[in-house]
Scaffold this active site. Structure first.
Site, PDB file in Angstrom:
ATOM      1  N   SER A  42       0.818  -1.216   0.000  1.00 39.44           N
ATOM      2  CA  SER A  42       0.000   0.000   0.000  1.00 39.44           C
ATOM      3  C   SER A  42       0.845   1.257   0.000  1.00 39.44           C
ATOM      4  O   SER A  42       0.622   2.166  -0.814  1.00 39.44           O
ATOM      5  CB  SER A  42      -0.943  -0.004   1.211  1.00 39.44           C
ATOM      6  OG  SER A  42      -0.213  -0.030   2.431  1.00 39.44           O
ATOM      7  N   ASP A  43       1.835   1.345   0.905  1.00 42.37           N
ATOM      8  CA  ASP A  43       2.593   2.590   0.956  1.00 42.37           C
ATOM      9  C   ASP A  43       3.568   2.712  -0.205  1.00 42.37           C
ATOM     10  O   ASP A  43       3.892   3.829  -0.626  1.00 42.37           O
ATOM     11  CB  ASP A  43       3.285   2.786   2.305  1.00 42.37           C
ATOM     12  CG  ASP A  43       4.079   1.591   2.777  1.00 42.37           C
ATOM     13  OD1 ASP A  43       4.040   0.540   2.132  1.00 42.37           O
ATOM     14  OD2 ASP A  43       4.746   1.703   3.827  1.00 42.37           O
ATOM     15  N   CYS A  44       4.029   1.596  -0.760  1.00 42.57           N
ATOM     16  CA  CYS A  44       4.841   1.673  -1.981  1.00 42.57           C
ATOM     17  C   CYS A  44       4.000   2.202  -3.140  1.00 42.57           C
ATOM     18  O   CYS A  44       4.480   3.000  -3.957  1.00 42.57           O
ATOM     19  CB  CYS A  44       5.404   0.302  -2.337  1.00 42.57           C
ATOM     20  SG  CYS A  44       6.557  -0.340  -1.117  1.00 42.57           S
TER      21      CYS A  44
END
Length: 741
Positions: free
Chosen positions: A470-472
């Site tokens: 998700s954060d990538c």
């Protein structure tokens, strides 16, 4: 170093030339390869190290600045004009760091720290009859001895941890398989410590598993991992598809091999190792009595009484009386099918360096030594290896390519340098890399193999590994928007693909409002009662994380600035739920617990930035103000911030003994993004960052930066470039480019 030559002839490969590796002896008396002959090859994000034995090869392939830097050799880069102002320091840092960009456009680095990775790889090579490259053997021995505890002679869970039975037993075995003699004084010291712990029978579950695969421990000592678990219906609360992705992918091949009771046939070396790992003769040990024995040094998350009861039932009732042959075959066949799909979906690169070697052993058992699956695994295990000044280690994934490249890109943008013509070619290459590694389609049979939607996502490393993060995804989307929309770079990533990234992010939000990393949360927190790993906490399900949630909010906010008509209501609702989550998990003291960086400082940076992205700052938001005040209370006398990894273990802020460049940059960015109005604390911190910068523009490595599962630390060495550059540049934009030194 004492080396048993007879023990290394059969499983360590031969040198290719008569020079026999061009070996010398290092300061510790160990063999060392010629570092002028190593090269890092980056093939579209696949990073592998190569040792050029012949002079002809060495001349044809010149060593790069990045090669020399990563191995700790002199880069021969010139000293720069001393920086007087923050922006000059940022530019000097970028001038140095730009030289480390690799041809595909990404940056590489060590991603080490965990000390339980190399033993699994080495045992896998040994039991699958895979010749260990001699240059690997030399440099892995050097690394393991370099990371041996200088006082007690053991090894821990990670490079800064106390010694443990797990680390000491498995790394001792790894060194023996690599040719280290049991008579080496360092091995004698390690063995004495292991015996003090009670011997290898006092290691945790994963350690006992690997030793049983090698044939130096009996399977009776390993708590059961029946593959029948994979036959549970999906609605079952404990069905494995509900588990966290890493524990799921580790326990999958582990269950297959446990059911097969595969052990490497006993040979002269493993016979000898059997006599070294225990405090009594091997044949006299009641291994079954030690299934639950564990050293206090490893027992971070003790097994619950529920898990003890389940294990007792599985050992004493299920296995001997209920587990019929047709059920075993059905379970093993389905586990194998899931292993096969994982291998094919990642081109045998796997999710990580714990599960992938286990998959290789499973392929060896199922398909045979000469099979394509085993041969391809042999090639892919090279992707995890990394060389540095201390020797060769195993990275925590097959790299951090997308993650670091996105952050470096953003650092240049935030610092106000993206329009400088000096850096446009570098940023263009970085954008090309991010474009190349966005995931364009879902995996085949996504539901069958329990994979999360991934079309539009960015992975952590590269598109071969190919897992949604998700954060990538958020950071990749943000980097693309910054370059293409804010600074006029060529629109390599189409609008439709940007929308695919948004679609993917929206699918990853949990009902709680938070975001996990790989998948939405699939199970109850009560599954943690079944945590069998012992050395890790928070490992059984995908949890909500402030870092993942805040990164997603910030990216969605930026996307809506440029595409305000796309999924307006869904994005607004997602951000509102996420912000409620962020505020809900803020602690009374104003902090947030970070799960992927150390620790409260890391989480504060993401949280305060995300609040600012929706208009909540120090001036108008109680949450923002409390977060700022927490950080300011932790500033050290020299103007910097320094937080120990012990914060992650104890969940209580713990000062490091000295300030850290990376954490100082995190804290400053948090305060500046929150629009903290007072300059002086930030000014002091900028002076500290500038004072630590070297004449050539670099910053030196300090303490470890990252963490996972609360107890294991991991290195992010590029952080010491991207975050200080970002902080120094942002300070100059907000407060003016004043002379500080």
């Amino acid at each position: 170093m004492l080396v048993k030559q007879e023990s290394i002839k059969s499983h360590i490969g031969h040198w290719k030339t008569s020079a026999n590796g061009h070996l010398t002896i290092d300061a510790n008396g160990d063999e060392k390869t010629d570092y002028s002959r190593w090269r890092l090859l980056d093939d579209r994000g696949r990073q592998t190290w190569h040792y050029l034995e012949s002079d002809e090869e060495n001349e044809r392939w010149p060593q790069s600045i990045a090669d020399r830097y990563h191995m700790g050799l002199p880069t021969e880069l010139p000293d720069l004009l001393p920086a007087k102002s923050p922006l000059q320091a940022a530019e000097n840092g970028l001038a140095f760091f730009s030289k480390l960009q690799l041809p595909p456009g990404n940056w590489a680095c060590e991603y080490g720290g965990p000390m339980f990775l190399l033993p699994g790889l080495i045992i896998t090579w040994y039991v699958t009859k895979t010749p260990i490259p001699p240059e690997y053997a030399v440099e892995i021995r050097r690394y393991l001895f370099a990371r041996q505890h200088p006082e007690d002679g053991g090894w821990g869970l990670h490079i800064e941890a106390h010694s443990s039975a797990f680390g000491t037993a498995t790394n001792y075995v790894a060194l023996r398989l690599l040719g280290a003699s049991e008579e080496d004084p360092r091995m004698i010291k390690a063995r004495a410590l292991l015996h003090k712990f009670g011997g290898a029978i006092y290691g945790p579950h994963w350690g006992k598993f690997w030793l049983s695969v090698l044939g130096v421990m009996e399977w009776d000592c390993v708590n059961p991992v029946p593959p029948e678990l994979w036959l549970l219906p999906d609605w079952a609360p404990i069905a494995p598809w509900r588990w966290w992705i890493h524990i799921r992918q580790v326990f999958l091949p582990m269950s297959y091999l446990w059911s097969k009771r595969f052990s490497h046939p006993l040979d002269s070396l493993t016979t000898q190792i059997r006599q070294e790992l225990y405090t009594q003769p091997y044949d006299t040990i009641d291994f079954a009595a030690h299934r639950n024995s564990i050293s206090d040094t490893d027992n971070y998350y003790p097994k619950t009484w529920i898990l003890h009861a389940i294990n007792w039932m599985l050992v004493n009732i299920w296995a001997p009386y209920v587990r019929w042959r047709s059920l075993i075959k059905r379970a093993e066949d389905w586990a194998w099918e899931l292993i096969r799909m994982e291998d094919e979906n990642t081109d045998y690169a796997g999710l990580g360096p714990v599960s992938n070697p286990m998959n290789m052993v499973a392929c060896y058992v199922h398909d045979g030594e000469g099979s394509y699956s085993v041969r391809r695994h042999r090639e892919r295990l090279h992707d995890y290896m990394w060389l540095k000044d201390e020797g060769m280690l195993a990275n925590g994934t097959n790299g951090v390519q997308v993650w670091d490249t996105a952050f470096i890109t953003q650092a240049i943008v935030v610092a106000g340098l993206a329009d400088d013509p000096r850096w446009r070619p570098m940023l263009t290459k970085a954008l090309e890399f991010l474009e190349d590694h966005q995931l364009r389609e879902n995996v085949p049979d996504q539901e069958k193999c329990y994979r999360q939607h991934r079309k539009g996502a960015w992975p952590f490393s590269n598109n071969t590994q190919g897992y949604t993060v998700s954060d990538c995804t958020a950071e990749g989307l943000r980097s693309a928007l910054q370059l293409q929309e804010m600074h006029g770079y060529h629109k390599l990533i189409s609008v439709e693909r940007l929308k695919d990234a948004v679609d993917c992010l929206l699918l990853m939000q949990n009902p709680s409002g938070g975001f996990t990393e790989y998948e939405t949360t699939r199970g109850s927190t009560k599954l943690e009662w079944l945590n069998a790993a012992e050395v890790f906490g928070g490992i059984m399900i995908g949890y909500d994380y402030p870092e993942c949630t805040t990164a997603s909010v910030t990216a969605l906010s930026l996307f809506s600035r440029f595409y305000p008509d796309y999924r307006v209501d869904e994005i607004r609702a997602a951000k509102e739920r996420a912000v409620r989550y962020i505020k809900r998990v803020q602690r009374r003291d104003g902090s947030w617990y970070g799960s992927w960086g150390i620790c409260f400082t890391y989480a504060a940076m993401f949280s305060l930035e995300s609040l600012a992205s929706i208009g909540e700052t120090y001036a108008n938001s109680k949450s923002s103000r409390r977060g700022c005040e927490f950080l300011l209370s932790k500033q050290m006398e020299d103007g910097g911030w320094g937080e120990s990894y012990l914060s992650c273990e104890s969940h209580v802020y713990t000062h490091h003994k000295q300030s850290q460049v990376v954490q100082t940059a995190w804290a400053c960015l948090a305060l500046m993004e929150a629009e903290y109005p007072h300059r002086e604390p930030l000014r002091r911190a900028m002076k500290l960052l500038m004072s630590r910068q070297q004449p050539n523009g670099e910053w030196l490595q300090e303490a470890i930066e990252g963490v996972f599962n609360q107890s294991c630390m991991i290195s992010y060495p590029n952080y010491k470039f991207c975050w200080p550059i970002r902080a120094l540049g942002l300070y100059s934009k907000k407060f003016g480019n004043e002379e500080l030194l």
